[in-house]
Write an enzyme that holds these catalytic residues in place. Structure first.
Site, PDB file in Angstrom:
ATOM      1  N   LYS A  34       0.861  -1.191   0.000  1.00  0.00           N
ATOM      2  CA  LYS A  34       0.000   0.000   0.000  1.00  0.00           C
ATOM      3  C   LYS A  34       0.894   1.236   0.000  1.00  0.00           C
ATOM      4  O   LYS A  34       1.664   1.454   0.925  1.00  0.00           O
ATOM      5  CB  LYS A  34      -0.908   0.014   1.238  1.00  0.00           C
ATOM      6  CG  LYS A  34      -1.844   1.216   1.257  1.00  0.00           C
ATOM      7  CD  LYS A  34      -2.794   1.174   2.431  1.00  0.00           C
ATOM      8  CE  LYS A  34      -2.203   1.721   3.704  1.00  0.00           C
ATOM      9  NZ  LYS A  34      -1.915   3.167   3.682  1.00  0.00           N
ATOM     10  N   LYS A  64      -6.700   7.745  -2.223  1.00  0.00           N
ATOM     11  CA  LYS A  64      -7.977   8.238  -1.685  1.00  0.00           C
ATOM     12  C   LYS A  64      -8.568   9.352  -2.539  1.00  0.00           C
ATOM     13  O   LYS A  64      -8.769  10.476  -2.088  1.00  0.00           O
ATOM     14  CB  LYS A  64      -7.806   8.727  -0.235  1.00  0.00           C
ATOM     15  CG  LYS A  64      -7.430   7.632   0.750  1.00  0.00           C
ATOM     16  CD  LYS A  64      -7.582   8.098   2.182  1.00  0.00           C
ATOM     17  CE  LYS A  64      -7.265   7.010   3.178  1.00  0.00           C
ATOM     18  NZ  LYS A  64      -5.824   6.621   3.228  1.00  0.00           N
ATOM     19  N   ILE A  68     -14.944  15.229  -8.184  1.00  0.00           N
ATOM     20  CA  ILE A  68     -16.113  15.074  -9.051  1.00  0.00           C
ATOM     21  C   ILE A  68     -15.907  13.878  -9.992  1.00  0.00           C
ATOM     22  O   ILE A  68     -14.765  13.471 -10.244  1.00  0.00           O
ATOM     23  CB  ILE A  68     -16.387  16.366  -9.860  1.00  0.00           C
ATOM     24  CG1 ILE A  68     -15.171  16.725 -10.719  1.00  0.00           C
ATOM     25  CG2 ILE A  68     -16.742  17.520  -8.928  1.00  0.00           C
ATOM     26  CD1 ILE A  68     -15.431  17.864 -11.699  1.00  0.00           C
ATOM     27  N   THR A 117     -11.162   5.861  10.382  1.00  0.00           N
ATOM     28  CA  THR A 117     -11.256   5.481  11.802  1.00  0.00           C
ATOM     29  C   THR A 117     -10.755   6.600  12.717  1.00  0.00           C
ATOM     30  O   THR A 117     -10.923   6.526  13.923  1.00  0.00           O
ATOM     31  CB  THR A 117     -10.475   4.183  12.083  1.00  0.00           C
ATOM     32  OG1 THR A 117      -9.196   4.302  11.496  1.00  0.00           O
ATOM     33  CG2 THR A 117     -11.189   2.982  11.520  1.00  0.00           C
ATOM     34  N   GLN A 187      -2.015   3.137  17.184  1.00  0.00           N
ATOM     35  CA  GLN A 187      -3.297   2.461  16.939  1.00  0.00           C
ATOM     36  C   GLN A 187      -3.964   2.182  18.275  1.00  0.00           C
ATOM     37  O   GLN A 187      -3.308   1.846  19.249  1.00  0.00           O
ATOM     38  CB  GLN A 187      -3.084   1.139  16.177  1.00  0.00           C
ATOM     39  CG  GLN A 187      -2.499   1.304  14.778  1.00  0.00           C
ATOM     40  CD  GLN A 187      -3.510   1.795  13.750  1.00  0.00           C
ATOM     41  OE1 GLN A 187      -4.630   2.197  14.089  1.00  0.00           O
ATOM     42  NE2 GLN A 187      -3.111   1.809  12.486  1.00  0.00           N
TER      43      GLN A 187
HETATM   44  O1  C5P Z   1       1.862   0.890  10.841  1.00  0.00           O
HETATM   45  P1  C5P Z   1       0.411   0.556  10.848  1.00  0.00           P
HETATM   46  O2  C5P Z   1       0.136  -0.930  10.819  1.00  0.00           O
HETATM   47  O3  C5P Z   1      -0.341   1.272  11.943  1.00  0.00           O
HETATM   48  O4  C5P Z   1      -0.111   1.124   9.438  1.00  0.00           O
HETATM   49  C1  C5P Z   1      -1.462   1.090   9.090  1.00  0.00           C
HETATM   50  C2  C5P Z   1      -1.653   1.743   7.748  1.00  0.00           C
HETATM   51  O5  C5P Z   1      -3.045   1.847   7.490  1.00  0.00           O
HETATM   52  C3  C5P Z   1      -1.105   3.160   7.640  1.00  0.00           C
HETATM   53  O6  C5P Z   1      -0.713   3.380   6.287  1.00  0.00           O
HETATM   54  C4  C5P Z   1      -2.289   4.026   7.979  1.00  0.00           C
HETATM   55  O7  C5P Z   1      -2.226   5.291   7.415  1.00  0.00           O
HETATM   56  C5  C5P Z   1      -3.418   3.218   7.366  1.00  0.00           C
HETATM   57  N1  C5P Z   1      -4.719   3.469   7.957  1.00  0.00           N
HETATM   58  C6  C5P Z   1      -4.992   3.278   9.292  1.00  0.00           C
HETATM   59  N2  C5P Z   1      -6.237   3.532   9.788  1.00  0.00           N
HETATM   60  C7  C5P Z   1      -7.192   3.969   8.957  1.00  0.00           C
HETATM   61  C8  C5P Z   1      -6.936   4.163   7.609  1.00  0.00           C
HETATM   62  C9  C5P Z   1      -5.675   3.899   7.130  1.00  0.00           C
HETATM   63  O8  C5P Z   1      -4.134   2.854  10.048  1.00  0.00           O
HETATM   64  N3  C5P Z   1      -8.391   4.167   9.424  1.00  0.00           N
END
Ligand code: C5P
Length: 235
Positions: A34, A64, A68, A117, A187
């Protein structure tokens, strides 16, 4: 789906030098990488995509799109032309923008971002007029009708979405994943890879636990092998 197809690595770095050892070593073990706004902005989409493809990896372009229909459609055509495996559009851009992405996706898959989130209940109500669960469900139904291949959602929403059989045709990709041995970092509401797969995730998006694992786990390849075993144990 084999276990390899269940792991998407978030390549959250700001240069090709930093990305190189990760892509080189992990490409045989993961579905795709990603690539988000940081690397896209620092290096440029065509260069990053070509770089990853040359090293044997596939790309989830996490750009992301939120615009339009005409603009989303044209941007989708460009990224599909680069041969990315997946790219995404904000569901809040509306059904016509999603349809424009779908119409121009070529062989790439279109994912819809539901509710970020980072948006809490109060903010979700203020922006979208409904609580996150309700809004995620409405967005998911709209994405399905517009022909999207899947959604990005929180692991907390998987169980609820799983009770909606009309959404079975959508892949569900989720970040916010932490194996028991990994640091939480920033997180908060997390699930382990096995929990997320059991709750209905098609694939898990994992960054730091793989790209920067704790010392006792070893290298990124060691980390991804451990996660692969964990996922395989519940398939
Ligand atoms: O390092 P980590 O496992 O936390 O990375 C999670 C990835 O997912 C990051 O690129 C983060 O920006 C993305 N992400 C997230 N939560 C979201 C949307 C995207 O952690 N709600």
């Amino acid at each position: 789906m084999e276990t390899k197809g269940r792991i998407i690595v978030a390549l959250d770095v700001d240069s090709l030098e930093k990305a190189k050892p990760l892509v080189e070593s992990l490409a045989p073990y993961v579905d795709c990488f990603k690539v988000g706004l940081e690397l896209l902005t620092a290096v440029g989409a065509p260069i990053v995509i070509d770089f990853i493809h040359t090293l044997g990896g596939r790309v989830f372009l996490d750009g992301k799109f939120d615009d339009i229909p005409n603009t989303v459609g044209k941007a989708s055509k460009v990224v599909a032309g680069f041969g990315v495996k997946l790219f995404n559009v904000h569901a809040s851009a509306g059904k016509k923008s999603i349809e424009a992405a779908v119409a121009n996706r070529g062989d790439s898959g279109v994912l819809g971002v539901t509710v970020l989130t980072s948006i809490d209940e109060e903010e979700c109500i203020s922006i979208f007029g409904a609580r996150p669960n309700i809004k995620v469900l409405k967005f998911s139904r709209m994405l399905f009708k517009a022909g999207a291949n899947g959604i990005i959602c929180s692991p907390q929403e998987l169980q609820f979405l799983g009770t909606q059989p009309e959404l079975d045709g959508l892949s569900k990709m989720t970040p916010g994943i932490r194996p028991l041995w990994a640091a939480l970092n920033d997180q908060k509401r997390i699930m382990t890879p096995a929990e997320a797969i059991e709750a209905g995730a098609t694939a898990v998006i994992i960054g730091r636990p793989i790209t920067n694992p704790p010392e006792e786990i070893g290298s990124p390849v060691d980390a991804v092998k451990k996660i692969t075993e964990e996922i395989a144990s519940v398939l």
